[in-house]
Design an enzyme around this catalytic site. Sequence first.
Site, PDB file in Angstrom:
ATOM      1  N   TYR A 169      11.735  -8.274   9.432  1.00  0.00           N
ATOM      2  CA  TYR A 169      12.939  -8.051   8.875  1.00  0.00           C
ATOM      3  C   TYR A 169      13.940  -7.918   9.985  1.00  0.00           C
ATOM      4  O   TYR A 169      15.177  -8.022   9.811  1.00  0.00           O
ATOM      5  CB  TYR A 169      13.220  -6.777   7.825  1.00  0.00           C
ATOM      6  CG  TYR A 169      12.625  -6.565   6.464  1.00  0.00           C
ATOM      7  CD1 TYR A 169      11.953  -7.731   6.084  1.00  0.00           C
ATOM      8  CD2 TYR A 169      12.617  -5.638   5.613  1.00  0.00           C
ATOM      9  CE1 TYR A 169      11.434  -7.895   4.828  1.00  0.00           C
ATOM     10  CE2 TYR A 169      12.004  -5.736   4.456  1.00  0.00           C
ATOM     11  CZ  TYR A 169      11.508  -7.029   4.119  1.00  0.00           C
ATOM     12  OH  TYR A 169      10.832  -6.910   2.677  1.00  0.00           O
ATOM     13  N   LYS A 219      -2.325  -7.180   6.665  1.00  0.00           N
ATOM     14  CA  LYS A 219      -3.041  -8.558   6.067  1.00  0.00           C
ATOM     15  C   LYS A 219      -3.510  -9.145   7.617  1.00  0.00           C
ATOM     16  O   LYS A 219      -3.452 -10.152   8.188  1.00  0.00           O
ATOM     17  CB  LYS A 219      -1.931  -9.225   5.979  1.00  0.00           C
ATOM     18  CG  LYS A 219      -1.971 -10.566   5.046  1.00  0.00           C
ATOM     19  CD  LYS A 219      -2.678 -10.489   3.701  1.00  0.00           C
ATOM     20  CE  LYS A 219      -2.731 -11.987   3.156  1.00  0.00           C
ATOM     21  NZ  LYS A 219      -4.069 -11.597   2.101  1.00  0.00           N
ATOM     22  N   ASP A 275       8.086  -2.292   1.593  1.00  0.00           N
ATOM     23  CA  ASP A 275       9.245  -2.670   0.676  1.00  0.00           C
ATOM     24  C   ASP A 275       8.702  -2.970  -0.611  1.00  0.00           C
ATOM     25  O   ASP A 275       9.074  -2.433  -1.656  1.00  0.00           O
ATOM     26  CB  ASP A 275      10.066  -3.876   1.191  1.00  0.00           C
ATOM     27  CG  ASP A 275      11.291  -4.002   0.372  1.00  0.00           C
ATOM     28  OD1 ASP A 275      11.777  -3.217  -0.260  1.00  0.00           O
ATOM     29  OD2 ASP A 275      12.141  -5.085   0.838  1.00  0.00           O
ATOM     30  N   ASP A 279       8.111  -0.326  -4.217  1.00  0.00           N
ATOM     31  CA  ASP A 279       8.762  -0.571  -5.566  1.00  0.00           C
ATOM     32  C   ASP A 279       7.928  -0.700  -6.608  1.00  0.00           C
ATOM     33  O   ASP A 279       8.042  -0.159  -7.686  1.00  0.00           O
ATOM     34  CB  ASP A 279       9.729  -1.780  -5.561  1.00  0.00           C
ATOM     35  CG  ASP A 279      11.200  -1.572  -5.041  1.00  0.00           C
ATOM     36  OD1 ASP A 279      11.478  -0.455  -4.427  1.00  0.00           O
ATOM     37  OD2 ASP A 279      12.009  -2.346  -5.231  1.00  0.00           O
TER      38      ASP A 279
END
Length: 385
Positions: A169, A219, A275, A279
């Site tokens: 980001y 990952k 993120d 959620d």
Amino acid sequence: MRFTEDLPKVETLQSPRKAGTEYHDINEDGKDMTQKICILPGDGIGPEITAQAVRVLEALEPGFEMETALLGGAAVDATGDPYPEATRKLAAEADAVLLGAVGGPKWDALPREQRPERGLLGIRKHLGLFANLRPAILYPELANASTLKPEVVSGLDILIVRELTGDIYFGQPRGIENRNGERFGFNTMHYTESEIRRIGRVAFEAAGKRNKKLCSVDKMNVLETTQLWRDVMNELAPEYPDVVLSHMLADNAAMQLVRAPRQFDVLVTGNMFGDILSDEASMLTGSIGMLPSASLDGNGKGLYEPSHGSAPDIAGRDAANPLAAILSAAMMLRYTFNKEEAACRVENAVKKVLARGLRTGDIFEPGMTKAGTKQMGDAVLEELG
Ligand code: NAD
């Protein structure tokens, strides 16, 4: 490989201030040790819900000094700046910040730098808040609110620790360019080992205060940055012998969160995976009006806010659920002021209010008693005694 950033070492989540200090407590050096809270009601339902959280804080800890300032759309209207200088000053001086929510259709057409969300990003950056803590708790009384079967989610209590200031980001270079006759989009994922270590410490400490299980999500099978993430988490583990560390790939974590979410205690992950997973986890509970969050600087200071937005559709109608804001105040008591007992009192009061059958519209079910924002606040105060 080169690591250029020299980040401050984060030793503890606990506030350097002692628990139980009194109003205008002066220490031996003559320094004012008063515990100061900056209140930023923001926009939409923000002022209504923060008012209830402030009542709870006042009832529990009359010694807190609280001062209110503008953020978001309300600040744009008054000053033209979503994060004005007076708010910056107050936020910098305070031990903790309690935020309602910002934004709304009124400000959607403004230039990007004047949008209310800029205020939110501005304060997070200014205060160096790199650790986002989002609990996802499903109270047994609200088990039907989840889209998952009650037997899968009832009693769910997990904490997602998300790194907030790094990762793809914020990585450079980034952009969209014309290359070889077509548009080319690119972003850069990176983490320094010190960035990973400081969020790792926050997560290990948080797990140590809970059920002592930490799952790190990466990952590493395809991304080198996250191989480093896993290596650093493993290096930290011996410092926290009471916490059991495990690892999970992000795609599997997304699946396990809906398959068997109660296997998790604390999850720690980078900005982008966090993120998405936070959620997903919050939606397991089915009730956005119930979910608090904390963003911490690693030295005791934190910004506490509900996970939901400003809900302009119900603003000013005494219809908003104030419990996420009240539970955010409980997180403040725990993480900034180290008042675990007071935090538990607030959380237990919320449970009792739910057990009494009081519900705002967002969590209403037939057979329950419909309550407004203020009535919910009154009920929490009654349960606090
Ligand atoms: P939202 O969370 O504000 O609302 C989504 C839905 O949930 C709405 O139907 C709303 O009525 C309901 N809801 C949310 N909080 C509730 C509560 N406490 N009680 C009862 N119902 C509640 O999300 P949105 O509609 O996508 O965004 C509205 C505005 O909020 C936008 O301007 C957005 O940019 C902003 N926003 C701000 C934040 C923040 O301040 N941290 C976060 C998300 C969105």
